[in-house]
Design a protein around this motif. Sequence first.
Motif, PDB file in Angstrom:
ATOM      1  N   LEU A 152      -7.437  -5.008  -0.273  1.00 44.49           N
ATOM      2  CA  LEU A 152      -6.517  -4.374   0.661  1.00 44.49           C
ATOM      3  C   LEU A 152      -6.523  -5.219   1.921  1.00 44.49           C
ATOM      4  N   ILE A 195      -5.897   0.230  -5.870  1.00 44.01           N
ATOM      5  CA  ILE A 195      -5.475  -1.168  -5.890  1.00 44.01           C
ATOM      6  C   ILE A 195      -6.257  -1.834  -7.010  1.00 44.01           C
ATOM      7  N   LEU A 212       0.817  -1.204   0.000  1.00 45.31           N
ATOM      8  CA  LEU A 212       0.000   0.000   0.000  1.00 45.31           C
ATOM      9  C   LEU A 212       0.856   1.262   0.000  1.00 45.31           C
ATOM     10  N   ALA A 245      -1.340  -3.747   3.523  1.00 45.42           N
ATOM     11  CA  ALA A 245      -1.164  -2.513   4.289  1.00 45.42           C
ATOM     12  C   ALA A 245       0.073  -2.691   5.161  1.00 45.42           C
TER      13      ALA A 245
END
Length: 249
Positions: free
Chosen positions: A118, A90, A59, A98
């Motif tokens: 995510l 994404i 991320l 993350a």
Amino acid sequence: AAAGSSHYYNGGGLRASAHERESTSSLSQRDLMEESDNFTPLPCNTNLTVDDCDGSSLLSSIIAAAALEAEAVMNATNATSYPQGMEATIPCGTCAIADLSGGSTLTALTGIDVQGMLYFPPSTHGTLETAHMFVQGVLQIDPPDNAEADRVTIKLIGPNEDVFLAPHPHNTMACSKYTNGKCPVGKRPIAVAGGRLDVRGLQDPTTCPSWVNLQDIWEDPLTDTQRAQTSNIAVDGNEDGNGDVTCLN
């Protein structure tokens, strides 16, 4: 999600103060709700699982690339704020991790558009600051696996302006009645549009669920009758949102 000056996700749910709940967007939230049935899961995520989260997509890198692109546009147009529609995205069919650890902070001033997945692994510990978040794919946060990974915070820090969601091409028709084909979603939203939240903030969801029905929320202390009428209740800290998650019964 409701909008206000700031919101936090602390492992058990999205909370806002009374003042923040009163500061909702001037746009009609009902409009998006009426269109929500037109959003469907993205086919390009059909086979996507956490097994695809191999660390090749982080991320932090996606946020950094989006910021550079947005800043180039700002410089070219003499803009003083980040333009909408340039979220850290994404891609569908892709899992990004993350990468928060040791209480670190990631900041996405452009906002985040989760079209793939995510994933916050069990070791995650830190704060994600973002102007807003669209979940068109999957947002998955797993329970912590050690004492130091005890909290994930999502803080919405966007400007006091309405946000518009540009849907993935698969769901183009869902926003077709709006200007430029973008759905209004209010200010500083976490907007789920055809996507899925898989958020498990507690170790054992069978005995103390992170999410409860509104009818299960009672003023503390509970009477014996109330305890008999409701299931286990998870409370995220005190009335100000501070402190640990506890079970009332």
